[in-house]
Design an enzyme around this catalytic site. Structure first.
Site, PDB file in Angstrom:
ATOM      1  N   LEU A   1      -4.917   8.963  -2.731  1.00 49.66           N
ATOM      2  CA  LEU A   1      -4.722   8.020  -4.185  1.00 49.66           C
ATOM      3  C   LEU A   1      -4.092   6.772  -3.624  1.00 49.66           C
ATOM      4  O   LEU A   1      -2.878   6.747  -3.163  1.00 49.66           O
ATOM      5  CB  LEU A   1      -3.924   8.568  -5.287  1.00 49.66           C
ATOM      6  CG  LEU A   1      -4.373   9.645  -5.933  1.00 49.66           C
ATOM      7  CD1 LEU A   1      -3.616  10.421  -7.118  1.00 49.66           C
ATOM      8  CD2 LEU A   1      -5.517   9.404  -6.741  1.00 49.66           C
ATOM      9  N   ASP A   2      -4.760   5.668  -3.393  1.00 51.00           N
ATOM     10  CA  ASP A   2      -4.086   4.533  -3.041  1.00 51.00           C
ATOM     11  C   ASP A   2      -4.600   3.116  -3.936  1.00 51.00           C
ATOM     12  O   ASP A   2      -5.687   2.783  -4.279  1.00 51.00           O
ATOM     13  CB  ASP A   2      -4.849   4.049  -1.627  1.00 51.00           C
ATOM     14  CG  ASP A   2      -4.274   3.060  -0.909  1.00 51.00           C
ATOM     15  OD1 ASP A   2      -3.466   2.353  -1.507  1.00 51.00           O
ATOM     16  OD2 ASP A   2      -4.803   2.820   0.132  1.00 51.00           O
ATOM     17  N   THR A   3      -3.565   2.764  -4.458  1.00 51.18           N
ATOM     18  CA  THR A   3      -3.581   1.543  -5.334  1.00 51.18           C
ATOM     19  C   THR A   3      -3.956   0.237  -4.764  1.00 51.18           C
ATOM     20  O   THR A   3      -4.039  -0.911  -5.226  1.00 51.18           O
ATOM     21  CB  THR A   3      -2.369   1.547  -6.328  1.00 51.18           C
ATOM     22  OG1 THR A   3      -1.279   1.398  -5.725  1.00 51.18           O
ATOM     23  CG2 THR A   3      -2.347   2.859  -7.208  1.00 51.18           C
ATOM     24  N   GLY A   4      -3.569   0.157  -3.337  1.00 50.61           N
ATOM     25  CA  GLY A   4      -3.734  -0.984  -2.612  1.00 50.61           C
ATOM     26  C   GLY A   4      -5.167  -1.008  -2.056  1.00 50.61           C
ATOM     27  O   GLY A   4      -5.516  -2.368  -1.545  1.00 50.61           O
TER      28      GLY A   4
END
EC number: 3.4.23.-
Length: 651
Positions: free
Chosen positions: A480-483
């Site tokens: 999970l990578d919000t960037g």
């Protein structure tokens, strides 16, 4: 309640008393040439000035606008000065009339023309800007209608009934200004009135013409044809004047066709002034009653019966229920409504901020006005669930038995509908999202904001089922990578015949050209906390099978929030190194002159304390990362001194 708003006043201002109608038309024509157009205030100031100027009638016999302009006081309000300037310019442009030819002798008289054939119409050589501008006492010149003239007249009489005083006043001014012939009057009637009104007017005009021909008209020759034919001759001004008067008199026999359905529906408002109410009644009667019908009895009756209760009590107490209109107006002049309008003092609002909201992340509003519910600051103290407040904890509510879900079913979305009412403790406050509950299989779950708890000691990895439409669904562990702007999937999930496109990706290691590909096929991603899959129209494909990342494009569809709990760790003491150069060496050295009387005894405790060895202090560990630096107080560092200072660092 029962209040009828007043209709606009007559569009044509009435001339002041003592001023001829053709002179007043000159002022109206000049006023309507102003850019922008005149206002009611300009006409009011013009009439006020003319009333004063009429006391010195030197300028009016003959009319002299230059002399009138000299009577205007300096700084007079309104636009009277501009109106007089237009009249002065127009009067200078009008050529003088040629002198009449001398009478010839009887021996050289020209032969008489045929009375059956009217002379041809001669167009005036110099068209006048204001048609009514003529020397005092001279008759106006004939001018045929133009389309803009007919449209202007129709607009003036649009709110008045044929035969009403306002209608007749406008038509008389138009007839006096244009001096129309019988054919022009017939065209005007067909343009303004309906076919029924035109037919009734034609019948009444025929009867009036028959009576006038029987009685005898000056200049009328029965052998030259009917009166309509002779009135078309521009040279026969006397007959044309007679025909115009008969044409205007034919409107008196028309039945009144008022625009208002009933005059009884015009009522005085609760807070409407009495004179404004009477003015509305007067305008309605002028527009509806035929000319010549007595208006005062109807106006006095309606002015009392349709007034509000307070004005009726005043009129009854003073005995003016059917008195002249002036007495009724004076009786209610001092009346004021009891209900005063409240003045609301509104505090000026600040402009919306440009920064994002602390709650929802969107710009354009303050956080206190945000519509999103306030998230809880931490996990619930009862059940350690980070998705709800303590007041919404399911342990405080009666448990409801729920059927066991199927074994192979994934975790469903958080439900928006709660089967039992909420029990808010301690009253009021913002409500948090509903708690995590199972939804019945036959219910339609609705997605709200899910909270994904993660372990800070591990990477944020979640199991997801990927369906690429070209191969069987597979379950993988994705980061999970919000960037990441787009979701990245390994190429092993796709078949060999999947169409891929080259693309360049800018990451932390720089820009790559051949490491990632772009697919345009839809990809389905099933997460454990959702029943409906996430549909991505495109995603990045890792050709080296190194990365499986759930990016922002997928997280925005499920509106997920990553929850990272705080980990309690013991403080770690690390040494830090103080800089050898402070950065102030470019400043001049301070003066050595003693500027202040120093007390040497007062500085001994400071010197004693600064000479002590290194001191260490351990701060109490607090949640989060906090750095506390301790150093020894010493003398200013000399240039070239490379000594270092160590102190504890608390993390």
């Amino acid at each position: 309640m029962g209040q009828i708003f007043s209709r606009s006043a007559s569009p044509i201002p009435r001339p002041p008393r003592g001023l001829a109608a053709h002179h007043w038309l000159n002022f109206l024509q000049a006023a309507y040439r102003l850019e922008p157009g005149p206002s009611s205030y300009d006409f009011h100031q013009l009439k006020k000035f003319l009333k004063i100027a009429l006391e010195t009638p030197v300028w009016i016999c003959p009319i002299n606008y230059s002399l009138l302009a000299s009577l205007l006081p300096k700084g007079y309000p309104g636009r009277v000065n501009e109106i007089l300037h237009i009249l002065i310019q127009t009067q200078a442009q009008i050529p003088s009339r040629p002198a009449p030819p001398p009478p010839s002798s009887s021996t050289h008289d020209p032969p008489d023309s045929d009375p059956q054939i009217p002379p041809p119409y001669v167009e005036p050589t110099a068209p006048q800007v204001l048609p009514v501008m003529h020397p005092h006492g001279a008759p106006p010149n004939h001018r045929p209608w133009q389309m803009k003239d007919l449209q202007a007249i129709k607009q003036e009489v649009s709110q008045a009934a044929p035969g009403s005083p306002q209608f007749m006043q406008t038509i008389r001014l138009a007839v006096q200004q244009f001096d129309p012939t019988a054919k022009d009057l017939q065209d005007l009637l067909q343009y303004l009135c309906s076919s029924l009104v035109a037919s009734l007017h034609h019948q009444q005009l025929d009867s009036l013409i028959s009576e006038a021909e029987t009685r005898g008209i000056t200049g009328y020759n029965p052998l030259a044809g009917p009166l309509r034919v002779q009135a078309n001759n521009p040279q026969q001004q006397g007959l044309r004047r007679e025909y115009q008067q008969l044409w205007l008199a034919a409107f008196a026999a028309l039945p009144g066709s008022a625009k208002d359905p009933s005059w009884a529906s015009i009522l005085q408002g609760l807070e409407e002034p009495y004179h404004a109410f009477v003015e509305r009644l007067n305008i309605a009667l002028d527009n509806g009653l035929p000319e010549g019908t007595p208006k005062d009895p109807i106006l006095r009756s309606l002015a009392y019966s349709n007034a509000n209760k307070e004005c009726q009590k005043l009129l009854q107490a003073r005995g003016h229920t059917n008195s002249p209109l002036g007495d009724m107006l004076r009786a209610c002049q001092a009346w004021t409504p009891k209900d005063k309008t409240k003045v609301l003092v509104v505090q000026p609002k600040k402009p919306p901020p440009n920064q994002p909201c602390f709650r929802c992340g969107k710009a354009g509003h303050w956080s206190r006005d945000c519509t999103q519910p306030r998230p809880p600051p931490g996990p619930c103290p009862l059940c350690q669930d980070p998705t709800h407040w303590k007041r919404d904890c399911p342990r405080l509510k009666p448990t409801i038995p729920e059927p066991e879900p199927e074994e192979d079913a994934l975790l469903l979305d958080l439900p928006a509908d709660i089967p039992h009412p909420k029990n808010l403790h301690r009253g009021g406050g913002l409500t948090s999202p509903p708690t995590l509950q199972q939804v019945l299989p036959n219910q339609d779950p609705t997605s709200i904001l899910p909270v994904i708890p993660l372990d800070p000691a591990r990477r944020p990895v979640i199991k997801a089922q990927i369906d690429t439409q070209t191969s069987h669904p597979k379950t993988i562990e994705a980061l999970l990578d919000t960037g990441a702007d787009m979701t990245v999937l390994p190429i092993a999930l796709f078949s060999s015949n999947t169409p891929l496109k080259n693309t360049s990706v800018l990451g932390a290691g720089g820009q790559t050209q051949d490491h990632f590909k772009l697919t345009s096929l839809p990809v389905l991603i099933r997460l454990p906390f959702r029943t409906t899959p996430i549909v991505l129209t495109s995603c990045l494909v890792d050709t080296k099978n190194n990365w499986a990342i759930i990016g922002r494009d997928a997280l925005q569809q499920c509106q997920g929030v990553l929850y990272l709990p705080e980990a309690k760790r013991p403080p770690v003491i690390l040494p830090i190194q103080a800089p050898a150069v402070l950065g102030l060496e470019h400043l001049p050295r301070p003066p050595e002159i003693s500027q202040f009387p120093l007390n040497q005894n007062a500085s001994r405790p400071c010197n004693t304390w600064s000479g002590r060895p290194w001191r260490q202090a351990i701060s109490n560990p607090t949640p989060g990362q906090e750095i506390t630096q301790y150093s020894q107080l010493k003398k200013p560092m000399e240039p070239g001194d490379s000594s270092t200072t160590c102190g504890p660092l608390t993390l």
